[in-house]
Every structure is written in structure tokens, then in C-alpha cells.
Design a protein around this motif. Structure first.
Motif, short mmCIF file in Angstrom:
data_model
loop_
_atom_site.label_atom_id
_atom_site.label_comp_id
_atom_site.label_asym_id
_atom_site.label_seq_id
_atom_site.Cartn_x
_atom_site.Cartn_y
_atom_site.Cartn_z
N UNK A 1 126.47 -34.21 29.75
CA UNK A 1 127.69 -33.73 29.10
C UNK A 1 127.71 -32.20 28.98
N UNK A 2 126.65 -31.55 29.49
CA UNK A 2 126.61 -30.10 29.44
C UNK A 2 126.02 -29.52 28.18
N UNK A 3 125.51 -30.37 27.29
CA UNK A 3 124.94 -29.90 26.02
C UNK A 3 123.43 -29.71 26.15
N UNK A 4 122.93 -28.71 25.45
CA UNK A 4 121.49 -28.46 25.45
C UNK A 4 120.83 -29.28 24.35
N UNK A 5 119.78 -30.00 24.70
CA UNK A 5 119.01 -30.74 23.71
C UNK A 5 117.56 -30.28 23.76
N UNK A 6 116.92 -30.30 22.62
CA UNK A 6 115.52 -29.87 22.52
C UNK A 6 114.61 -31.07 22.72
N UNK A 7 113.67 -30.96 23.63
CA UNK A 7 112.75 -32.06 23.93
C UNK A 7 111.70 -32.16 22.84
N UNK A 8 111.51 -33.37 22.36
CA UNK A 8 110.47 -33.64 21.36
C UNK A 8 109.29 -34.26 22.10
N UNK A 9 108.25 -33.47 22.43
CA UNK A 9 107.19 -33.99 23.30
C UNK A 9 106.31 -35.02 22.62
N UNK B 1 103.20 -26.87 24.75
CA UNK B 1 102.41 -26.48 23.58
C UNK B 1 102.27 -27.68 22.65
N UNK B 2 101.09 -27.84 22.09
CA UNK B 2 100.87 -28.99 21.21
C UNK B 2 101.30 -28.72 19.77
N UNK B 3 101.86 -27.53 19.49
CA UNK B 3 102.30 -27.22 18.13
C UNK B 3 103.75 -26.75 18.05
N UNK B 4 104.24 -26.08 19.08
CA UNK B 4 105.53 -25.40 18.99
C UNK B 4 106.48 -25.94 20.07
N UNK B 5 107.61 -26.46 19.64
CA UNK B 5 108.61 -26.92 20.60
C UNK B 5 109.41 -25.73 21.15
N UNK B 6 110.10 -25.95 22.26
CA UNK B 6 110.91 -24.87 22.81
C UNK B 6 111.68 -25.27 24.06
N UNK B 7 111.25 -26.34 24.74
CA UNK B 7 111.93 -26.77 25.96
C UNK B 7 113.27 -27.42 25.63
N UNK B 8 114.32 -26.96 26.30
CA UNK B 8 115.64 -27.57 26.16
C UNK B 8 116.14 -28.03 27.54
#
Length: 367
Positions: A260-268, A248-255
Motif C-alpha cells: 500500500x506504499x506505507x512504511x512499517x518497522x520490522x520487529x525482528x 541489531x539485537x537491541x535497537x530496531x530500525x529497518x523499515x
């Protein structure tokens, strides 16, 4: 909420299929229990540690316009070994086409329910308008609807199974598919070179140019009043070969789950594709390249749409580690056999790949 607005009439599913879009419109402030994830899987769990500002910009960005092709291949190789995820920019697919494809599919999900339901899918092929993956009865559901369609091989592509509304959709999807297939072939060549192999080696393992598979899943995540309790897509690695994701070109959501097993949010990056290694490339590369778990969060404020393009080995072609890459860590299996497991159980992290590796280890010990 009328049944016509939210239910698939059966179509081989073990229970009525409720459209998340309809649930979002009618559920008020509380989501139904079926969508509530176990505490350990919720986006607010202690394992979720996004980087500063809620994202992490360390996910590699590869510029495909670099004049030195070997340098591009080295950058992709490093990304696949370290992350299994990277973004590509200057990839050759026109920004105007990206916007047209996204806009067309947003238009489909804004059609009346009666129009969308003409394309209701079944677990026989998954092609069409759907709201669930696994065929097991009961269990937790994801907060998202989707549309799944085939592009390759040509015998599986049926335009009449694609939505006719909005009127721009079929043409935009056809052109988008053709351009992304070309991009996948370029990336596959560079990954082969990164592995120290001939540039056509991975392509040949996929069935050769024209023999590979390609399909697309358009994901639609409606607004959710309790986003901290659910996920748009549960944690999983992609079962296929290579995924080109247009977010999406407006809303992030992919992690993405890091090493290390941690979830990070992708900044496209604007107009980029997010590329991720699927399980079949992990197998073919004998685990040199890793498929990585990822998941999708949802928003209380905005709906979200993404286009996931899957580039896969020919479905009936045996897939096994390429012998040039050392003693095999996985047994031979066709993609058809592999994804049959996924479709029975739904998404479950990397359980299938881990089971294959255990089976291969046991077979070596017994020999």
C-alpha cells in the motif's frame, strides 16, 4: 574535529569522505545539512505508517526446521510473492556464532579512528571501511558508516583487507560467511521449488554452486541528535540476488514499504535472519518474486549495527528472466552492468529495475 579523525584522504572519491561516527561525536544538537533528507523522504513523512506499537508482525516468519520441505518451500513462496521479505528461524546457523560475529564487528567500530582508517575504501571496489555509496559529487548523505568485504568467488576474498582488530574478527567472519552461504543455497533451492522449477534452477542461474558471488556489508549507525531528519540508509531495493540480514539485537530500525506504499518497522525475531528478495531474483523470476523497497532509521539514544550478507549471481554472467516463466519482462544484463548504475547514482528506490522494465516493453513494441 581533526581531519585524521574523520576524513578519508581521497582514494578516488569526488570529495573528502567524512566519517559519520566522527560527525556524531562532534556535531552537538544539529546535524550537518548534507545529512538532512528532503521532507518527502524523512521517516516522519506522511507516508510512514507503522503498525500498532510502531511495528507490524505480519511479515512472515518461516520455520526452516519443519519436517515437510515442501511446506517450507510453499511458505517462502507465499512470502516472496506477497512481501519480498520474511524472517527465517531454526535456520541452522548457531546463535553463538551470530553473537560472536556481531560482537567482533562492534569491536572494530570501537577501535580508534587511526586503526579504522587503515582500511579506508575507494569506489574502485568499495571493499573496506566506507561512509558513502554514490560517486556523484554533492547531494544528500546517509547517516551511517560501513565495512564491505568479499567472500565469493574465492579469488576476490582477501583476508588482509579484513580488519585485524579485534583479534576475533577474521575467524568469526570466515565461519559466519561459510555458514550463511550454506543457508543461502538452501533458501535458493526452496525458492526454485516455489516457482515450480527444479530445485537447482536458481542456483544454476547464479553460476552454480561455487560459481556464485557473496559479499557482506557491516553497517554502523551512530547516535543521531535529529533522527527525524535523516536515514541510516535511504530507500532502496537490494540490487543483488538474496540478502540475509542479521539486525541489531537491541535497537530496531529497518523499515519495509508494504504493497500500500506505507512504511512499517520490522520487529525482528531473536536469532532470526531477515531475508529479502533482491533485484536479480525479481528479474530471474520474471517478477513473480518482488524485490521490495526498504530503509533504515536511526536513533538519538543508541548506536546500531547490522550485518547484511548479499548472495548474488556471478558478476559476469548474463541474467534474464527464466524462459519457463513466460514472456520476459526484463532485458538480459550482467550483475556487473547492473550494479555499475547503482554505484554511480547511489541508492534510488527501484529506479534501475523500473528503467529495465520500460526498456524491455519498448523493445517488444518495436519488434
Amino acid at each position: 574535529m581533526s581531519s585524521s579523525s574523520c576524513f578519508n584522504g581521497g582514494a578516488g572519491w569526488p570529495e573528502p569522505v567524512v566519517r559519520v561516527q566522527a560527525v556524531s561525536d562532534t556535531c552537538g544538537e544539529t546535524i550537518p545539512e548534507r545529512y538532512v533528507k528532503p521532507p518527502s523522504e524523512r521517516p516522519t513523512s506522511s507516508s510512514s505508517q507503522p503498525g500498532p506499537g510502531g511495528n507490524n508482525n505480519d511479515i512472515p516468519v518461516v520455520d526452516m526446521s519443519m519436517p515437510d520441505a515442501a511446506e517450507t518451500a510453499r511458505a517462502m513462496d507465499a512470502a516472496c510473492r506477497e512481501w519480498g521479505f520474511f524472517q527465517v528461524v531454526n535456520h541452522g546457523v548457531r546463535p553463538e556464532l551470530l553473537r560472536r560475529a556481531r560482537a567482533s564487528w562492534r569491536g572494530f567500530f570501537r577501535q580508534p579512528a587511526s586503526v579504522r582508517e587503515r582500511y579506508a575504501n575507494s569506489p574502485a571496489t568499495y571493499e573496506g571501511y566506507g561512509s558513502r555509496l554514490g560517486t556523484a559529487k554533492g547531494g544528500h548523505l546517509d547517516w551511517g558508516d560501513y565495512y564491505f568485504l568479499h567472500l565469493l568467488p574465492p579469488a576476490l576474498k582477501s583476508h588482509h583487507k579484513w580488519p585485524s582488530l579485534p583479534s576475533t574478527l577474521r575467524e568469526a567472519t570466515e565461519e559466519y560467511g561459510e555458514e550463511v552461504v550454506k543457508l543461502c543455497r538452501r533458501v535458493t533451492r526452496m525458492l526454485s521449488e516455489g516457482l515450480g522449477l527444479d530445485g537447482g534452477r536458481l542456483q544454476a542461474a547464479f553460476g552454480g554452486e561455487g560459481g556464485e558471488g557473496a559479499c557482506m556489508r557491516v553497517n554502523f549507525y551512530p547516535r543521531c541528535p535529529q533522527p527525524e531528519l535523516t536515514l541510516g540508509v535511504a530507500a532502496h531495493s537490494d540490487p543483488g540476488g538474496l540478502t540475509m540480514l542479521l539486525v541489531d539485537d537491541h535497537v530496531r530500525g529497518l523499515q519495509v514499504r508494504n504493497k500500500d506504499g506505507h512504511w512499517i518497522t520490522v520487529d525482528p525475531v531473536p536469532d532470526a535472519f531477515i531475508v529479502n528478495v533482491g533485484d536479480q531474483i525479481q528479474v530471474l523470476s520474471n517478477a513473480a518474486y518482488k524485490s521490495v523497497e526498504h530503509r533504515v532509521t536511526v536513533s538519538a539514544a543508541e548506536e546500531r549495527l547490522s550485518l547484511a550478507f548479499f548472495y548474488n549471481p556471478r558478476s559476469d554472467l548474463p541474467v534474464a528472466p527464466m524462459p519457463e516463466l513466460g514472456p520476459p519482462l526484463y532485458p538480459e544484463m550482467t550483475f556487473d552492468e547492473y550494479r555499475a548504475h547503482i554505484r554511480r547514482r547511489g541508492l534510488s528506490g527501484k529506479a534501475q529495475l523500473q528503467a529495465l522494465q520500460t526498456a524491455a516493453r519498448s523493445a517488444r513494441a518495436a519488434s
